[in-house]
Design an enzyme around this catalytic site. Structure first.
Site, PDB file in Angstrom:
ATOM      1  N   HIS A 137       0.821  -1.113  -0.415  1.00  0.00           N
ATOM      2  CA  HIS A 137      -0.083  -0.252   0.240  1.00  0.00           C
ATOM      3  C   HIS A 137       0.963   1.143   0.600  1.00  0.00           C
ATOM      4  O   HIS A 137       0.662   2.684  -0.306  1.00  0.00           O
ATOM      5  CB  HIS A 137      -0.825   0.285   1.036  1.00  0.00           C
TER       6      HIS A 137
ATOM      7  N   ASP B  32      -0.996  -7.336   1.699  1.00  0.00           N
ATOM      8  CA  ASP B  32      -0.190  -6.163   1.923  1.00  0.00           C
ATOM      9  C   ASP B  32       1.556  -6.657   2.412  1.00  0.00           C
ATOM     10  O   ASP B  32       2.368  -6.414   3.140  1.00  0.00           O
ATOM     11  CB  ASP B  32      -0.335  -5.104   3.584  1.00  0.00           C
TER      12      ASP B  32
ATOM     13  N   SER C 201       4.100   2.684   8.333  1.00  0.00           N
ATOM     14  CA  SER C 201       3.559   1.642   7.487  1.00  0.00           C
ATOM     15  C   SER C 201       4.958   0.971   6.903  1.00  0.00           C
ATOM     16  O   SER C 201       5.537   1.631   6.647  1.00  0.00           O
ATOM     17  CB  SER C 201       2.760   2.061   6.087  1.00  0.00           C
TER      18      SER C 201
END
Length: 431
Positions: free
Chosen positions: A224, A275, A376
């Site tokens: 992502h 992901d 992230s």
């Protein structure tokens, strides 16, 4: 009036005597003087003793080395005068009212041996990895690493050093289980952490996501992070970096030779599925990463072999303090969370069916610390059989450190076949 005249006469005697050669008298009384200091007293006040220190030492007991500008080893015996943290914030004095309520302070019975006293200089009384101090952050004092360098960083070896090798999951600083909440750290404590930046047309560069070095040529992160800008030429990767926008000694910069996003990646309203991403890196000279005390690979787990629920694990990144913050912190942060079972994480008041077996959940039991925006792609690492192992990749979650809303991580052990099939170098991976 007579009492006042008597006091004035006494002052005159003391001042006149201090101009003579017999002002100070060395006495056998124990003043606990260190570093060659001598215990002395005044001729007229022989019951008052203090330490007369050699030129380069100071402090009540000559315990402060005014010439020391770096620390050796982990700095347990550092007695220099550094007094700010890595963000430039002033340290609190060890005898201040705030610090006296903490574990380490100037009134401890062993304060002198630990270097603590009526000053605010950095010390390492509890044998951490480097000198630290208490810094006032908001309403409470926090332990923060200090702005003082390792003496070894400035030494040139007299003989060629031994060839360094990658040893996955090993760090020069001992594991510490103490990025909403958490504490500032340096890259030595997470030497596999990769900082990933994106180039813009005007030449500027902005931080995008974290990642983890799993072999000399490969970094694993989250899809992502790259889905909106999937061109490999847009990205650069730094290893060995402790600060977001400034140079760290020993850091290495890499181009992205190949950017592999999982073809089955998808995103719901909240959850991210599959992901995971891989970045093959090389320097301008065409080399992969080289091992050092600030650059190391992280071990990969074996298939479906995850630590038991309740295990304490570390997360690292340049993520925001709060989801509403505009800027990322300048210094790398680390904190500890505990793994949560799938059954608990799939409860309706948590995330329900949005959490799958390809994911892991982790949170602080008090809901005070968590991964957040900017973390992230970064690592969730846990100790497994004595080595730090990449258990998860920071993926998604609702808010930051919200009650009953843990961080959700890509489950690395599930994706081992995918990693191996794309890197095609199983023997070079940190297994």
């Amino acid at each position: 009036m007579r009492a006042l005249l008597a006091r004035l006469l006494l002052c005159v005697l003391v001042v006149s005597d201090s101009k003579g050669s017999n002002e100070l008298h060395q006495v056998p009384s124990n003043c606990d003087c260190l570093n060659g200091g001598t215990c002395v007293s005044n001729k007229y006040f022989s019951n008052i003793h203090w330490c007369n220190c050699p030129k380069k030492f100071g402090g009540q007991h000559c315990e402060i080395d005014k010439s020391k500008t770096c620390y050796e080893g982990n700095g347990h015996f550092y007695r220099g005068k550094a007094s700010t943290d890595t963000m430039g914030r002033p340290c609190l004095a060890w005898n201040s009212a705030t610090v006296l309520q903490q574990t380490y302070h100037a009134h401890r019975s062993d304060a002198l041996q630990l270097g603590l006293g009526k000053h605010n200089y950095c010390r390492n009384p509890d044998n951490r990895w480097r000198p630290w101090c208490y810094v006032q952050v908001g309403l409470k004092p926090l332990v923060q690493e200090c702005m003082v360098h390792d003496c070894a960083d400035g030494k040139k070896p007299s003989s060629p050093p031994e060839e360094l090798k990658f040893q996955c999951g090993q760090k020069t600083l001992r594991p510490r289980f103490k990025i909403v909440g958490g504490e500032f750290t340096t890259i030595e404590n997470q030497p596999w952490f990769a900082a990933i930046y994106r180039r813009h047309r005007g030449g500027s560069v902005t931080y995008v996501c974290g990642g983890s070095l799993i072999s000399p040529c490969w970094v694993v992160s989250a899809t992502h992070c790259f889905i909106d800008y999937p061109k490999k030429e847009d990205y650069i990767v730094y290893l060995g970096r402790s600060r977001l926008n400034s140079h760290t000694q020993g850091e290495m910069k890499f181009e992205v030779e190949n950017l592999i996003l999982h073809k089955d990646y998808s995103a719901d309203t909240l959850a991210h599925h599959n992901d995971i991403a891989l970045l093959k890196i090389h320097s301008k000279e065409g080399r992969c990463a080289q091992p050092s005390r600030t650059i190391q690979t992280i071990c990969l787990p074996s298939m479906y072999n995850d630590p038991p629920f309740g295990t304490s694990c570390e997360i690292t990144g340049f993520g925001k303090e709060n989801s509403t913050d505009y800027l990322y912190p300048e210094q790398l942060k680390m904190t500890v969370v505990k793994l949560i079972s799938h059954r608990e994480c799939q409860q309706p008041h948590y995330y329900g069916s949005e959490v799958t077996t390809k994911m892991l959940c982790a949170a602080d039991p008090q809901w005070k610390t968590d991964s957040c925006q900017g973390d992230s792609g970064g690592p969730l690492v846990c100790s497994l059989q004595g080595r730090m192992t990449l258990t998860g990749i920071v993926s998604w979650g609702r808010g930051c450190a919200l009650k009953d809303k843990p961080g959700v991580y890509t489950r690395v052990s599930y994706f081992l076949p995918w990693i191996r099939s794309h890197t095609k170098e199983e023997n070079g991976l940190a297994l």
